[in-house]
Design a protein around this motif. Sequence first.
Motif, PDB file in Angstrom:
ATOM      1  N   ILE A 171       0.830  -1.221   0.000  1.00 54.97           N
ATOM      2  CA  ILE A 171       0.000   0.000   0.000  1.00 54.97           C
ATOM      3  C   ILE A 171       0.860   1.265   0.000  1.00 54.97           C
ATOM      4  CG2 ILE A 171      -1.684   1.342   1.337  1.00 54.97           C
ATOM      5  CD1 ILE A 171      -2.965  -1.335   2.136  1.00 54.97           C
ATOM      6  N   PRO A 172       1.868   1.395   0.901  1.00 57.10           N
ATOM      7  CA  PRO A 172       2.742   2.581   0.815  1.00 57.10           C
ATOM      8  C   PRO A 172       3.482   2.681  -0.518  1.00 57.10           C
ATOM      9  CG  PRO A 172       3.027   1.468   2.909  1.00 57.10           C
ATOM     10  CD  PRO A 172       2.194   0.566   2.059  1.00 57.10           C
ATOM     11  N   TYR A 173       3.855   1.503  -1.075  1.00 54.05           N
ATOM     12  CA  TYR A 173       4.534   1.514  -2.377  1.00 54.05           C
ATOM     13  C   TYR A 173       3.626   2.098  -3.463  1.00 54.05           C
ATOM     14  CZ  TYR A 173       6.386  -0.248  -6.781  1.00 54.05           C
ATOM     15  OH  TYR A 173       6.844  -0.356  -8.063  1.00 54.05           O
ATOM     16  N   SER A 174       2.343   1.742  -3.440  1.00 57.38           N
ATOM     17  CA  SER A 174       1.391   2.246  -4.437  1.00 57.38           C
ATOM     18  C   SER A 174       1.220   3.756  -4.325  1.00 57.38           C
ATOM     19  CB  SER A 174       0.035   1.553  -4.271  1.00 57.38           C
ATOM     20  OG  SER A 174       0.163   0.155  -4.453  1.00 57.38           O
ATOM     21  N   PHE A 175       1.076   4.240  -3.085  1.00 59.73           N
ATOM     22  CA  PHE A 175       0.961   5.697  -2.890  1.00 59.73           C
ATOM     23  C   PHE A 175       2.257   6.399  -3.305  1.00 59.73           C
ATOM     24  CE2 PHE A 175      -2.560   4.597   0.048  1.00 59.73           C
ATOM     25  CZ  PHE A 175      -3.510   5.484  -0.435  1.00 59.73           C
ATOM     26  N   GLY A 176       3.380   5.775  -2.973  1.00 55.94           N
ATOM     27  CA  GLY A 176       4.672   6.360  -3.349  1.00 55.94           C
ATOM     28  C   GLY A 176       4.871   6.424  -4.846  1.00 55.94           C
ATOM     29  N   LEU A 177       4.351   5.422  -5.560  1.00 58.33           N
ATOM     30  CA  LEU A 177       4.447   5.412  -7.017  1.00 58.33           C
ATOM     31  C   LEU A 177       3.691   6.601  -7.617  1.00 58.33           C
ATOM     32  CD1 LEU A 177       5.458   3.720  -9.452  1.00 58.33           C
ATOM     33  CD2 LEU A 177       3.239   2.579  -9.443  1.00 58.33           C
ATOM     34  N   GLY A 178       2.481   6.835  -7.129  1.00 58.77           N
ATOM     35  CA  GLY A 178       1.698   7.976  -7.616  1.00 58.77           C
ATOM     36  C   GLY A 178       2.337   9.303  -7.263  1.00 58.77           C
ATOM     37  N   LEU A 179       2.831   9.412  -6.004  1.00 57.60           N
ATOM     38  CA  LEU A 179       3.483  10.653  -5.580  1.00 57.60           C
ATOM     39  C   LEU A 179       4.744  10.909  -6.388  1.00 57.60           C
ATOM     40  CD1 LEU A 179       3.593  13.022  -3.588  1.00 57.60           C
ATOM     41  CD2 LEU A 179       4.832  11.534  -1.994  1.00 57.60           C
ATOM     42  N   GLY A 180       5.486   9.841  -6.677  1.00 60.55           N
ATOM     43  CA  GLY A 180       6.699   9.985  -7.475  1.00 60.55           C
ATOM     44  C   GLY A 180       6.411  10.508  -8.870  1.00 60.55           C
ATOM     45  N   MET A 181       5.316  10.061  -9.474  1.00 60.70           N
ATOM     46  CA  MET A 181       4.943  10.540 -10.808  1.00 60.70           C
ATOM     47  C   MET A 181       4.558  12.012 -10.767  1.00 60.70           C
ATOM     48  SD  MET A 181       2.796   7.286 -12.305  1.00 60.70           S
ATOM     49  CE  MET A 181       2.476   8.091 -13.863  1.00 60.70           C
ATOM     50  N   VAL A 182       3.849  12.416  -9.703  1.00 60.98           N
ATOM     51  CA  VAL A 182       3.470  13.827  -9.563  1.00 60.98           C
ATOM     52  C   VAL A 182       4.712  14.698  -9.432  1.00 60.98           C
ATOM     53  CG1 VAL A 182       2.353  15.502  -8.037  1.00 60.98           C
ATOM     54  CG2 VAL A 182       1.189  13.365  -8.606  1.00 60.98           C
ATOM     55  N   LEU A 183       5.665  14.264  -8.593  1.00 58.59           N
ATOM     56  CA  LEU A 183       6.904  15.027  -8.413  1.00 58.59           C
ATOM     57  C   LEU A 183       7.735  15.040  -9.691  1.00 58.59           C
ATOM     58  CD1 LEU A 183       7.935  13.823  -4.833  1.00 58.59           C
ATOM     59  CD2 LEU A 183       6.943  16.032  -5.483  1.00 58.59           C
ATOM     60  N   PHE A 184       7.729  13.920 -10.417  1.00 55.40           N
ATOM     61  CA  PHE A 184       8.499  13.819 -11.651  1.00 55.40           C
ATOM     62  C   PHE A 184       7.999  14.820 -12.688  1.00 55.40           C
ATOM     63  CE2 PHE A 184       9.216  11.873 -15.857  1.00 55.40           C
ATOM     64  CZ  PHE A 184      10.602  11.747 -15.816  1.00 55.40           C
ATOM     65  N   PHE A 185       6.668  14.941 -12.827  1.00 54.54           N
ATOM     66  CA  PHE A 185       6.103  15.864 -13.802  1.00 54.54           C
ATOM     67  C   PHE A 185       5.941  17.281 -13.252  1.00 54.54           C
ATOM     68  CE2 PHE A 185       4.711  11.794 -15.631  1.00 54.54           C
ATOM     69  CZ  PHE A 185       5.181  11.965 -16.913  1.00 54.54           C
ATOM     70  N   ASN A 186       6.217  17.482 -11.957  1.00 52.29           N
ATOM     71  CA  ASN A 186       6.299  18.818 -11.362  1.00 52.29           C
ATOM     72  C   ASN A 186       4.979  19.585 -11.430  1.00 52.29           C
ATOM     73  OD1 ASN A 186       7.679  20.860 -10.014  1.00 52.29           O
ATOM     74  ND2 ASN A 186       8.330  21.854 -11.895  1.00 52.29           N
ATOM     75  N   HIS A 187       3.855  18.867 -11.464  1.00 50.80           N
ATOM     76  CA  HIS A 187       2.549  19.529 -11.547  1.00 50.80           C
ATOM     77  C   HIS A 187       1.492  18.752 -10.770  1.00 50.80           C
ATOM     78  CE1 HIS A 187       4.005  21.902 -15.007  1.00 50.80           C
ATOM     79  NE2 HIS A 187       2.979  22.690 -14.740  1.00 50.80           N
ATOM     80  N   ILE A 188       0.581  19.506 -10.151  1.00 45.77           N
ATOM     81  CA  ILE A 188      -0.717  18.962  -9.737  1.00 45.77           C
ATOM     82  C   ILE A 188      -1.752  19.850 -10.402  1.00 45.77           C
ATOM     83  CG2 ILE A 188      -2.321  18.555  -7.842  1.00 45.77           C
ATOM     84  CD1 ILE A 188      -0.064  17.929  -6.046  1.00 45.77           C
ATOM     85  N   PHE A 189      -2.358  19.334 -11.455  1.00 49.91           N
ATOM     86  CA  PHE A 189      -3.241  20.124 -12.304  1.00 49.91           C
ATOM     87  C   PHE A 189      -2.473  21.342 -12.819  1.00 49.91           C
ATOM     88  CE2 PHE A 189      -6.089  17.779  -9.438  1.00 49.91           C
ATOM     89  CZ  PHE A 189      -6.779  17.046 -10.389  1.00 49.91           C
ATOM     90  N   LYS A 190      -2.849  22.574 -12.424  1.00 51.13           N
ATOM     91  CA  LYS A 190      -2.152  23.758 -12.912  1.00 51.13           C
ATOM     92  C   LYS A 190      -1.102  24.271 -11.926  1.00 51.13           C
ATOM     93  CE  LYS A 190      -5.817  25.499 -15.914  1.00 51.13           C
ATOM     94  NZ  LYS A 190      -6.673  26.658 -16.279  1.00 51.13           N
ATOM     95  N   LYS A 191      -1.000  23.635 -10.762  1.00 52.35           N
ATOM     96  CA  LYS A 191      -0.054  24.092  -9.748  1.00 52.35           C
ATOM     97  C   LYS A 191       1.322  23.491 -10.009  1.00 52.35           C
ATOM     98  CE  LYS A 191       0.744  24.344  -4.767  1.00 52.35           C
ATOM     99  NZ  LYS A 191       1.083  25.754  -4.829  1.00 52.35           N
ATOM    100  N   ARG A 192       2.341  24.354 -10.028  1.00 54.03           N
ATOM    101  CA  ARG A 192       3.714  23.941 -10.245  1.00 54.03           C
ATOM    102  C   ARG A 192       4.472  24.039  -8.925  1.00 54.03           C
ATOM    103  NH1 ARG A 192       7.424  24.276 -14.670  1.00 54.03           N
ATOM    104  NH2 ARG A 192       5.797  25.138 -15.992  1.00 54.03           N
ATOM    105  N   PHE A 193       5.318  23.030  -8.643  1.00 51.68           N
ATOM    106  CA  PHE A 193       6.060  23.016  -7.390  1.00 51.68           C
ATOM    107  C   PHE A 193       7.240  23.994  -7.404  1.00 51.68           C
ATOM    108  CE2 PHE A 193       4.377  18.565  -7.514  1.00 51.68           C
ATOM    109  CZ  PHE A 193       3.408  18.778  -6.554  1.00 51.68           C
ATOM    110  N   ASN A 194       7.936  24.077  -8.525  1.00 47.75           N
ATOM    111  CA  ASN A 194       9.064  25.003  -8.636  1.00 47.75           C
ATOM    112  C   ASN A 194       9.209  25.431 -10.091  1.00 47.75           C
ATOM    113  OD1 ASN A 194      10.646  22.895  -9.985  1.00 47.75           O
ATOM    114  ND2 ASN A 194      10.848  21.978  -7.953  1.00 47.75           N
ATOM    115  N   GLU A 195      10.217  26.264 -10.372  1.00 47.35           N
ATOM    116  CA  GLU A 195      10.388  26.812 -11.707  1.00 47.35           C
ATOM    117  C   GLU A 195      11.096  25.854 -12.659  1.00 47.35           C
ATOM    118  OE1 GLU A 195       9.089  29.656 -12.832  1.00 47.35           O
ATOM    119  OE2 GLU A 195       8.118  29.763 -10.874  1.00 47.35           O
TER     120      GLU A 195
END
Length: 203
Positions: free
Chosen positions: A147-171
Amino acid sequence: MEEKIYLRLKKRITVDANHLLKLSDVAYITGNIPDISKIYHLKIYQITDKDKNVSVIDGFLLLEQLIQVYPAISFELVGTNQTIVDIKKQRKKANILVITSIWLLLCIGSAMAIMNFHYDVSMMEVQQSLAYMLTGEKVDKPLWLQIPYSFGLGLGMVLFFNHIFKKRFNEEPSPLEVEMFNYQQDLDAYLICHENVITKNDK
């Protein structure tokens, strides 16, 4: 002192259909003539239906036109030699059914790709082995690890693409943005090569 104008063409602009292009639309202008604003409003090209979705303004032809209108002024072109003109057309309203179908297709395809990858690398056996090494017990479904691995996989993809919808984490651009930028560069080079008036006349 010689009257001189420096032009730097804009790489890409977007205009409406049937727009009358002025020099200030396609270039940044500076120089030492007293009334430089008159050059800003010089009409250089009329967008027509023949241009379809894109047109290319070539710097050489632009200089030729400027010299004819202002023979006493010296013009110098710096930077890029072409401007790509994107022509806005009337867009149809988005079809919700088509968007939903594409969204489902992409989600199912992505899920299948991830599952097939995990099957190819024997992820279940790996997780069972990890659970046995950490706890000393053999478990068929180590959910506390999966279960933590599955959540980590999704979180890793979000961090990799640097976006949550229109919100950007950094420049920093995401890998997808870099690939899209490279694709756009290649597309611009193709358009300049095939849509340029000079290139067409040479063929």
